[in-house]
Design a protein around this motif. Structure first.
Motif, PDB file in Angstrom:
ATOM      1  N   VAL A  68       0.868  -1.171   0.255  1.00  0.00           N
ATOM      2  CA  VAL A  68       0.012   0.121   0.084  1.00  0.00           C
ATOM      3  C   VAL A  68       0.993   1.142  -0.108  1.00  0.00           C
ATOM      4  O   VAL A  68       1.544   1.428   0.749  1.00  0.00           O
ATOM      5  CB  VAL A  68      -1.052  -0.082   1.267  1.00  0.00           C
ATOM      6  CG1 VAL A  68      -1.847   1.229   1.366  1.00  0.00           C
ATOM      7  CG2 VAL A  68      -1.807  -1.224   1.259  1.00  0.00           C
ATOM      8  N   ARG A  69       0.793   2.097  -1.164  1.00  0.00           N
ATOM      9  CA  ARG A  69       1.609   3.170  -1.324  1.00  0.00           C
ATOM     10  C   ARG A  69       0.809   4.466  -1.195  1.00  0.00           C
ATOM     11  O   ARG A  69       1.519   5.740  -1.130  1.00  0.00           O
ATOM     12  CB  ARG A  69       2.293   3.115  -2.554  1.00  0.00           C
ATOM     13  CG  ARG A  69       3.266   2.010  -2.682  1.00  0.00           C
ATOM     14  CD  ARG A  69       4.095   1.809  -3.925  1.00  0.00           C
ATOM     15  NE  ARG A  69       3.216   1.217  -4.983  1.00  0.00           N
ATOM     16  CZ  ARG A  69       3.261   1.088  -6.119  1.00  0.00           C
ATOM     17  NH1 ARG A  69       4.268   2.003  -6.594  1.00  0.00           N
ATOM     18  NH2 ARG A  69       2.638   0.561  -7.045  1.00  0.00           N
ATOM     19  N   GLU A  70      -0.517   4.554  -0.799  1.00  0.00           N
ATOM     20  CA  GLU A  70      -1.137   5.455  -0.924  1.00  0.00           C
ATOM     21  C   GLU A  70      -2.575   5.113  -0.036  1.00  0.00           C
ATOM     22  O   GLU A  70      -2.813   3.956  -0.214  1.00  0.00           O
ATOM     23  CB  GLU A  70      -1.474   6.327  -2.036  1.00  0.00           C
ATOM     24  CG  GLU A  70      -2.577   5.501  -3.062  1.00  0.00           C
ATOM     25  CD  GLU A  70      -2.880   6.116  -4.417  1.00  0.00           C
ATOM     26  OE1 GLU A  70      -2.567   7.457  -4.400  1.00  0.00           O
ATOM     27  OE2 GLU A  70      -3.255   5.350  -5.082  1.00  0.00           O
ATOM     28  N   PRO A  71      -3.340   6.095   0.373  1.00  0.00           N
ATOM     29  CA  PRO A  71      -4.705   5.786   1.169  1.00  0.00           C
ATOM     30  C   PRO A  71      -5.479   4.778  -0.098  1.00  0.00           C
ATOM     31  O   PRO A  71      -5.627   5.364  -1.083  1.00  0.00           O
ATOM     32  CB  PRO A  71      -5.314   7.143   1.480  1.00  0.00           C
ATOM     33  CG  PRO A  71      -3.857   7.978   1.897  1.00  0.00           C
ATOM     34  CD  PRO A  71      -3.189   7.747   0.767  1.00  0.00           C
ATOM     35  N   MET A 105      -5.933  -5.200 -15.982  1.00  0.00           N
ATOM     36  CA  MET A 105      -7.179  -5.640 -15.068  1.00  0.00           C
ATOM     37  C   MET A 105      -7.468  -4.258 -14.019  1.00  0.00           C
ATOM     38  O   MET A 105      -6.364  -3.977 -13.695  1.00  0.00           O
ATOM     39  CB  MET A 105      -7.155  -6.726 -14.226  1.00  0.00           C
ATOM     40  CG  MET A 105      -7.935  -7.093 -13.226  1.00  0.00           C
ATOM     41  SD  MET A 105      -9.758  -7.322 -13.877  1.00  0.00           S
ATOM     42  CE  MET A 105      -9.530  -9.129 -14.513  1.00  0.00           C
ATOM     43  N   ARG A 106      -8.396  -4.033 -13.885  1.00  0.00           N
ATOM     44  CA  ARG A 106      -8.789  -3.163 -12.667  1.00  0.00           C
ATOM     45  C   ARG A 106      -9.910  -3.876 -11.838  1.00  0.00           C
ATOM     46  O   ARG A 106     -10.642  -4.512 -12.049  1.00  0.00           O
ATOM     47  CB  ARG A 106      -9.557  -1.828 -13.279  1.00  0.00           C
ATOM     48  CG  ARG A 106      -8.881  -0.876 -14.355  1.00  0.00           C
ATOM     49  CD  ARG A 106      -7.631  -0.259 -13.447  1.00  0.00           C
ATOM     50  NE  ARG A 106      -7.147   0.803 -14.342  1.00  0.00           N
ATOM     51  CZ  ARG A 106      -6.049   0.354 -14.951  1.00  0.00           C
ATOM     52  NH1 ARG A 106      -5.216  -0.708 -14.719  1.00  0.00           N
ATOM     53  NH2 ARG A 106      -5.186   1.370 -15.613  1.00  0.00           N
ATOM     54  N   PHE A 107      -9.451  -3.930 -10.710  1.00  0.00           N
ATOM     55  CA  PHE A 107     -10.292  -4.685  -9.520  1.00  0.00           C
ATOM     56  C   PHE A 107      -9.986  -3.914  -8.223  1.00  0.00           C
ATOM     57  O   PHE A 107      -9.107  -3.404  -7.600  1.00  0.00           O
ATOM     58  CB  PHE A 107      -9.180  -5.937  -9.410  1.00  0.00           C
ATOM     59  CG  PHE A 107      -9.845  -6.972  -8.569  1.00  0.00           C
ATOM     60  CD1 PHE A 107     -10.519  -8.111  -9.294  1.00  0.00           C
ATOM     61  CD2 PHE A 107      -9.773  -7.266  -7.325  1.00  0.00           C
ATOM     62  CE1 PHE A 107     -11.021  -9.022  -8.614  1.00  0.00           C
ATOM     63  CE2 PHE A 107     -10.596  -8.169  -6.446  1.00  0.00           C
ATOM     64  CZ  PHE A 107     -11.227  -9.353  -7.138  1.00  0.00           C
ATOM     65  N   ARG A 120      -1.827  -1.827  -8.589  1.00  0.00           N
ATOM     66  CA  ARG A 120      -1.492  -0.847  -9.469  1.00  0.00           C
ATOM     67  C   ARG A 120      -1.349   0.588  -8.684  1.00  0.00           C
ATOM     68  O   ARG A 120      -1.835   0.675  -7.600  1.00  0.00           O
ATOM     69  CB  ARG A 120      -2.500  -0.477 -10.581  1.00  0.00           C
ATOM     70  CG  ARG A 120      -2.620  -1.684 -11.624  1.00  0.00           C
ATOM     71  CD  ARG A 120      -3.580  -1.531 -12.597  1.00  0.00           C
ATOM     72  NE  ARG A 120      -3.824  -2.726 -13.511  1.00  0.00           N
ATOM     73  CZ  ARG A 120      -2.772  -2.903 -14.475  1.00  0.00           C
ATOM     74  NH1 ARG A 120      -1.760  -2.162 -14.730  1.00  0.00           N
ATOM     75  NH2 ARG A 120      -2.996  -4.209 -15.315  1.00  0.00           N
ATOM     76  N   PHE A 121      -0.763   1.558  -9.197  1.00  0.00           N
ATOM     77  CA  PHE A 121      -0.542   2.940  -8.775  1.00  0.00           C
ATOM     78  C   PHE A 121      -0.756   3.925  -9.734  1.00  0.00           C
ATOM     79  O   PHE A 121      -0.056   3.803 -10.631  1.00  0.00           O
ATOM     80  CB  PHE A 121       0.890   3.280  -8.019  1.00  0.00           C
ATOM     81  CG  PHE A 121       1.099   4.429  -7.295  1.00  0.00           C
ATOM     82  CD1 PHE A 121       0.620   4.526  -5.952  1.00  0.00           C
ATOM     83  CD2 PHE A 121       1.492   5.606  -7.918  1.00  0.00           C
ATOM     84  CE1 PHE A 121       0.661   5.524  -5.366  1.00  0.00           C
ATOM     85  CE2 PHE A 121       1.683   6.823  -7.193  1.00  0.00           C
ATOM     86  CZ  PHE A 121       1.174   6.658  -5.889  1.00  0.00           C
TER      87      PHE A 121
END
Length: 350
Positions: free
Chosen positions: A56-59, A111-113, A119-120
């Protein structure tokens, strides 16, 4: 419009806060979420900040096991209508990359999930009162199916895909290692497919009791009674196939020991690198098969739950309102007390 969301800022740092939500555009649907299940990946993000190389690199708004009621639809939508109760498929494949064109949409390169940190920027998830989704992501349910049950369609679809990877289960002897949500649901999938014997292993009696309700013919607590597996290891193994759902090295070893020569192991559990007894795998000519997510199985999962062919209620061990998300995540991480914990939202999950 405003919606409450459950957003993760760091390890064990969950906040319930408000954000704006837009009206649905062409091909889109506004869904009032009623129930959302806490998945193992959500727990990894919460407890560890990620799993494997995914961090996790962002909220991030968590959640991808969701169901709710359609509030509004955008231009051109005729699959669902306001008032429809739906299970929401978190997958959004591109339908254009080489894997999509080959019919392997679960391996979509774009893919978007929902609720994924792969992804970032991250893909924001479904733990919110209001969510805008594509119309093709929505599968209708009937009046007798609760939103809580419908929200189990996503993990059940994972298990149906694994079942399809295993081949014909009719009359087969099956081992399931790990009696968490996936282990319990793959047990139900195997029973529905006509498996003659289903033995489920775990470290927790509470989880094994639920596996029995989901179709296990025998359960074994491998912490308390590991010797009960000895007869399944005899003569090069007794099971036709195994579903490995724990990603624990001892369980992988047990599956290889207990499956007969030229049997099959379907690996569902996900972890980092694990030691594997390759000599035994080769010597017994075992088929080791990976199973990743799902595609058309989501619609099948909804239909099986909605028709009553599969009863998923036993795995739902606790539900918490969104404002108590932190407590829900703490309980979900305690396998001695919970199998599947869900959040409830502005819509009633009834």
């Amino acid at each position: 419009m405003k919606t409450r969301v459950c957003r993760l800022y760091g390890q064990r740092e969950l906040r319930v806060e408000e954000m704006d939500v837009a009206a649905p555009g062409p091909g889109e649907v506004l869904v009032a979420i009623g129930a959302g299940g806490i998945c193992g990946s959500d727990l990894h993000y919460f407890q560890d900040g990620g799993f494997g190389p995914i961090r996790v690199r962002e909220p991030i708004i968590l959640g991808h096991e969701i169901a709710g009621t359609v509030q509004a639809v955008g231009e051109g939508v005729d699959r669902v209508f306001p008032g429809d109760r739906v299970a929401v498929n978190p997958s959004r494949p591109c339908n254009d990359c080489r894997f999509c064109r080959e019919g392997l949409r679960q391996h979509c390169l774009n893919m978007r999930f929902f609720g994924s940190a792969l992804r970032f920027p991250h893909e924001q998830g479904g733990f919110r009162d209001l969510l805008v989704a594509q119309d093709f992501q929505c599968e209708r349910i009937g009046p007798r199916t609760s939103l809580a049950e419908a929200a189990v369609a996503e993990p059940f679809a994972v298990c149906l895909h694994a079942r399809s990877r295993a081949g014909d289960l009719s009359g087969k002897s099956v081992l399931v290692t790990g009696a968490g949500p996936i282990g319990a649901l793959v047990t139900a999938a195997a029973a529905h497919a006509g498996a003659a014997e289903i033995v489920v292993t775990d470290l927790q009696d509470a989880a094994l009791a639920i596996a029995s309700r989901m179709g296990a013919t025998t359960t074994v607590n491998v912490a308390a009674n590991p010797d009960l597996l000895d007869r399944y290891k005899a003569e090069k193994g007794q099971f036709d196939l195994a579903f490995e759902c724990s990603a624990a090295a001892p369980a992988v070893h047990t599956a290889i020991e207990c499956v007969r020569p030229q049997g099959t192991i379907v690996q569902l559990g996900v972890a980092g690198d694990l030691p594997v007894p390759v000599n035994m795998l080769v010597g017994k000519e075992i088929n080791l098969i990976g199973s990743h997510r799902f595609d058309a199985e989501f619609g099948e999962a909804v239909r099986l739950i909605d028709s009553g062919a599969i009863d998923v209620k036993p795995i739902i061990t606790a539900s918490y309102p969104l404002e108590d998300a932190l407590a829900a995540f703490e309980i979900a991480g305690d396998r001695s007390r919970a199998v599947k914990v869900q959040l409830t939202f502005a819509e009633t999950a009834a």
